[in-house]
Design an enzyme around this catalytic site. Structure first.
Site, short mmCIF file in Angstrom:
data_model
loop_
_atom_site.label_atom_id
_atom_site.label_comp_id
_atom_site.label_asym_id
_atom_site.label_seq_id
_atom_site.Cartn_x
_atom_site.Cartn_y
_atom_site.Cartn_z
N GLU A 167 46.57 35.24 19.80
CA GLU A 167 46.79 34.27 20.88
C GLU A 167 48.24 33.82 20.96
O GLU A 167 48.57 32.69 20.61
CB GLU A 167 45.86 33.07 20.74
N GLU A 367 37.60 37.51 19.89
CA GLU A 367 36.96 36.21 19.67
C GLU A 367 36.09 35.87 20.87
O GLU A 367 36.46 36.14 22.00
CB GLU A 367 37.98 35.06 19.51
C1 FCB Z 1 41.04 30.25 19.38
C2 FCB Z 1 41.75 30.42 18.05
C3 FCB Z 1 40.85 30.27 16.86
C4 FCB Z 1 39.87 29.14 17.05
C5 FCB Z 1 39.12 29.29 18.36
C6 FCB Z 1 38.08 28.24 18.61
O1 FCB Z 1 41.93 29.79 20.32
O2 FCB Z 1 42.35 31.70 18.00
O3 FCB Z 1 41.65 30.09 15.72
O4 FCB Z 1 40.52 27.93 16.99
O5 FCB Z 1 40.03 29.29 19.42
#
Ligand code: FCB
Length: 461
Positions: A167, A367
């Site tokens: 990210e 994710e």
């Molecule tokens: C993302 C992050 C991770 C976690 C999730 C909920 O933005 O990469 O570390 O905080 O959100």
């Protein structure tokens, strides 16, 4: 194969990051990171929580791998703490730090779980911040490449898949341009370490150094990793969702997604900043060279995207941009986190657009998940029905994408366990496994049962 199945070989993974679970913040020669510093500063984190102990995963990784194995996950995305490997950011590596990851990876391989390592999940060595202003300087991008090259030399015999940076958007925008928000009469700071408040123009240069760090790391991994090492990034793509599933809307949404990711995904995948982005930058920043752009767009083996929520809804428009963003309605449904707008269809559009805009041949959902207000019930179980609903809905949309031939090779659920959720501290639980942060006991939730069944069936269940 049933109509709800994923392709053969699809990875059912879970994800974590070093600072959020490891603890052992000053053990075995580890250096201080900007998140250690930030969380140790009073008033920055909810409840003044910090990651000093976190889930104590550094000592309990054996138990944690066994829990993953019991659930039936086939892949694990974890991050490597840069200050464990180079306590000062550069120069002298720390073999004890490397040894921890060797032990972890060997335990994963013994359990039949494929390791996917992220090289940077925001825990920058403090020394690089002090010396260069962190990502404000291209020196940090160069140091990152050096560290990445060292890691693949050390772990390349065990780990084949690497994500450079997690990210980019989040840590750049959040860490280098803190925003104040008023909530219930209180001023809260949105963002995280290192907690600077740069101007827009300075911020654009930081963004450039982040993508440069990614590109230089890819080059170092290619040069120093064993043959067959695979690399990509894990970016939180902002996705424009077409209001109607019709060609003119789909095209408008693709234009919007490409433009709204100009500073990160678009330049990493295309090797150029869009004209609109440069015009917005006022011609002043970022400053860059053609050679840097070539490095930034080094060919990748896969594209990793973190997908939680829709960015915007979009319709076609007779405007130069060709699209118009629709404001989100006040009553639009949400999951527990304040930012978490709900639309499972984004899990269809995100990989679909990555394929159609950039021609990606291999995509990972690096994710996806949601926070929930989980509690242990009188019978000792954790009934996170909202998470089960969320996962099933999202995975159904992902399955829809794979059934149309979108090349998604795996899914990593955030997160394996409840953990330190940055400025929210331990109050925002994202895990498949509940963690009692007093005793550090782990309890698989209802969602872990669901995920286990889905992973074993390789299908939406
Ligand atoms: C993302 C992050 C991770 C976690 C999730 C909920 O933005 O990469 O570390 O905080 O959100």
């Amino acid at each position: 194969m049933t109509s709800r199945s994923f392709p053969d070989g699809f990875r059912w993974g879970v994800a974590t990051s070093a600072y959020q679970i490891e603890g052992a913040w000053d053990e075995d020669g580890k250096g201080v990171s900007i998140w250690d510093t930030y969380a140790h500063t009073p008033g920055k984190i909810a409840n003044d929580d910090n990651g000093d102990v976190a889930n104590d995963h550094y000592h309990r990784y054996g138990e944690d791998v066994a829990l993953m194995k019991a659930i039936g996950v086939t892949a694990y995305r974890f991050s490597i703490a840069w200050p464990r490997i180079f306590p000062d950011g550069t120069a002298q590596p720390n073999p004890k730090g490397v040894d921890f990851y060797k032990r972890l990876v060997d335990t994963l391989l013994d359990a039949g779980i494929e390791p996917f390592a992220t090289l940077y999940h925001w825990d920058l060595p403090q020394t690089l911040h002090d010396r260069y202003g962190g990502w404000r300087s291209a020196e940090t991008a160069k140091a990152f490449a050096e560290y990445a090259g060292h890691v693949v030399e050390q772990l390349g015999d065990r780990v084949r898949h690497y994500f450079t940076i997690n990210e980019l958007r989040s840590f750049v925008e959040g860490g280098y341009q803190l925003v104040d928000v008023q909530v219930g009469g209180k001023t809260l700071q949105l963002g995280g370490a290192p907690g600077l408040r740069l101007s827009d123009s300075e911020l654009k240069q930081v963004r450039h150094h982040a993508v440069l760090g990614h590109g230089l790391a890819v080059e170092a991994i290619r040069a120093r990793g064993p043959r067959g090492t695979k690399v990509g990034f894990a970016e939180n793509i902002r996705v424009a969702v077409p209001v109607v599933d019709a060609p003119e809307y789909v095209a408008a949404a693709e234009r919007a997604t490409r433009e709204r990711n100009a500073a990160f995904m678009t330049v990493m995948l295309e090797g150029r900043y869009t004209d609109e982005y440069l015009a917005e930058a006022g011609g002043e920043t970022p400053t860059f060279t053609d050679e840097e752009l070539r490095a930034i767009a080094s060919p990748l083996d896969f594209v990793g995207i973190n997908v939680y929520r829709p960015g915007w809804y979009v319709e076609p428009a007779d405007e130069p941009a060709g699209y118009r963003e629709i404001p989100i309605n006040a009553s639009h449904p949400k999951m527990r986190s304040s930012w978490h707008l709900l639309d499972p269809e984004v899990m269809y559009w995100a990989p679909k657009q990555v394929q159609s805009i950039w021609g990606a041949k291999s995509i990972f959902i690096t994710e996806n998940g949601c926070a929930a207000s989980d509690v242990v019930a009188a019978d000792g179980r954790v009934y996170d029905t909202d998470r089960v609903m969320f996962l099933r809905a999202c995975l159904a949309q992902l399955q829809r994408a794979t059934s149309e031939g979108v090349p998604v090779d795996g899914y990593f659920l955030w997160s394996a366990q409840d953990n330190f959720e940055w400025v929210d501290g331990y109050g925002n639980r994202f895990g498949l496994i509940y963690v009692d942060f007093e005793t550090l006991e782990r309890i698989p939730k209802l969602s872990a049962e669901w995920f286990s069944r889905a992973a074993r069936a390789n299908a939406v269940v």
